[in-house]
Design an enzyme around this catalytic site. Structure first.
Site, PDB file in Angstrom:
ATOM      1  N   ASN A 231     -22.178  40.187 -38.406  1.00  0.00           N
ATOM      2  CA  ASN A 231     -22.282  41.471 -37.716  1.00  0.00           C
ATOM      3  C   ASN A 231     -23.734  41.904 -37.655  1.00  0.00           C
ATOM      4  OD1 ASN A 231     -22.863  42.905 -40.236  1.00  0.00           O
ATOM      5  ND2 ASN A 231     -20.708  42.574 -40.723  1.00  0.00           N
TER       6      ASN A 231
ATOM      7  N   SER B 156     -13.356  41.614 -21.683  1.00  0.00           N
ATOM      8  CA  SER B 156     -12.773  42.951 -21.559  1.00  0.00           C
ATOM      9  C   SER B 156     -12.020  43.046 -20.248  1.00  0.00           C
ATOM     10  CB  SER B 156     -13.888  44.010 -21.581  1.00  0.00           C
ATOM     11  OG  SER B 156     -13.400  45.272 -21.171  1.00  0.00           O
TER      12      SER B 156
ATOM     13  N   TYR C  61     -21.682  46.952 -18.326  1.00  0.00           N
ATOM     14  CA  TYR C  61     -20.641  46.309 -19.128  1.00  0.00           C
ATOM     15  C   TYR C  61     -19.801  45.360 -18.288  1.00  0.00           C
ATOM     16  CZ  TYR C  61     -17.201  46.022 -22.920  1.00  0.00           C
ATOM     17  OH  TYR C  61     -16.381  45.591 -23.937  1.00  0.00           O
TER      18      TYR C  61
ATOM     19  N   SER D 234     -21.734  42.227 -17.461  1.00  0.00           N
ATOM     20  CA  SER D 234     -21.863  41.311 -18.603  1.00  0.00           C
ATOM     21  C   SER D 234     -20.552  40.592 -18.904  1.00  0.00           C
ATOM     22  CB  SER D 234     -22.350  42.070 -19.840  1.00  0.00           C
ATOM     23  OG  SER D 234     -21.354  42.935 -20.361  1.00  0.00           O
ATOM     24  N   LYS D 235     -19.430  41.309 -18.853  1.00  0.00           N
ATOM     25  CA  LYS D 235     -18.158  40.684 -19.188  1.00  0.00           C
ATOM     26  C   LYS D 235     -17.667  39.763 -18.074  1.00  0.00           C
ATOM     27  CE  LYS D 235     -17.739  42.431 -23.285  1.00  0.00           C
ATOM     28  NZ  LYS D 235     -17.838  41.572 -24.484  1.00  0.00           N
TER      29      LYS D 235
END
Length: 224
Positions: free
Chosen positions: A37, A117, A130, A133-134
Site C-alpha cells: 500500500n 471500475s 478516472y 485511466s480505467k
C-alpha cells in the site's frame, strides 16, 4: 474450495476496502500474500515502484488493485492531477505486470487480475481522469492476455460498481449514494468480499480458460 498454499500473491492497494478483502480471502485460503500500500511504495514515483519490485520474491499471482481518483469538471482539471492518476492507475500496473510476467513465463503459468471500475465501461460527468485511466487499464488487460496466453498466463479485469468502502463514502454524499442506488436493479452497494470472491476465482485452479475479459460486478447497473 480454493487452495493457494505455496503461492506468492502480490496485491497492491491491499489496505483499501476491496484490496483488504482480497488480501484477507487469499490469506484464508493459505496463500502467501504480499500486500503493498501507500506506506510501502508511492506508485506516483517510478523509483518507488522499481524498488518495491526488486524486493519481491517470484510472484505466482498478481492483483493490481491500487488506484486513485479525483473528481473534477473538464475546465478545472489540473495537468498534474491527470498525470498522477494515469501514473498510479495505468503506468504502475503496466510496470508491475511487465516485471512479474517474466517469472511467470519461466514457470509456464501465472495469473494477473487488474481492478478497474464500472467507470471504465460507463461514465458520468466529472469522471474524465478516472474513466480514461480505467478504460486504458481494461485495454491493457486485453493486450496482455493476448501476448501472454502462449505462456499459460491468464490476465483479466474485474470492474466493481458501487461498493461499500470508505473511499466511496468519502467521495459521495449520502444523497448521491441514494440517487445512484436507485439505478441499481439490486438496490444496494456491493460488499467488498463480493468483489474479492470473483478475483480469487479468476486466480484459482478452477479458472483454466478465462482470459482477456472484463468482469463487471455492479448489481445490474450497467445493463439498465
Amino acid at each position: 474450495m480454493f487452495d493457494f498454499k505455496g503461492k506468492n500473491i502480490l496485491v497492491t492497494g491491499g489496505s483499501g476496502g476491496i484490496g483488504k478483502s482480497i488480501v484477507n480471502l487469499f490469506s484464508q485460503y493459505k496463500g502467501k500474500v504480499i500486500s503493498i500500500n501507500s506506506t510501502h511504495a508511492d506508485f506516483s514515483k517510478n523509483d518507488d515502484i522499481y524498488q518495491m519490485l526488486n524486493n519481491l520474491p517470484e510472484i505466482d499471482i498478481c492483483v493490481n488493485c491500487a488506484g486513485i481518483n479525483k473528481i473534477n469538471s473538464l475546465g478545472n482539471i489540473q495537468e498534474k492531477d491527470f498525470d498522477k492518476i494515469m501514473q498510479v492507475n495505468v503506468k504502475a500496473p503496466f510496470l508491475i505486470s511487465q516485471y512479474v510476467s517474466k517469472f511467470m513465463k519461466k514457470r509456464g503459468k501465472g495469473k494477473i487480475v487488474n481492478i478497474a471500475s464500472i467507470w471504465g465501461d460507463k461514465t458520468i460527468e466529472e469522471r474524465l481522469c478516472y474513466t480514461t485511466s480505467k478504460s486504458a487499464l481494461i485495454g491493457m488487460t486485453k493486450t496482455l492476455a493476448v501476448e501472454l496466453a502462449k505462456d499459460n498466463i491468464q490476465v483479466n479485469t474485474v470492474s466493481p460498481g458501487f461498493t461499500d468502502t470508505k473511499l466511496t463514502r468519502t467521495i459521495l454524499s449520502d444523497n448521491q449514494i441514494k440517487k445512484l442506488l436507485s439505478k441499481v436493479p439490486m438496490n444496494r452497494m456491493a460488499n467488498p468480499y463480493e468483489i474479492a470472491n470473483i478475483v480469487v476465482f479468476l486466480c484459482s485452479e478452477l479458472n483454466t480458460y478465462i482470459t482477456g475479459q472484463n468482469i463487471i460486478i455492479d448489481g445490474g447497473f450497467s445493463i439498465t
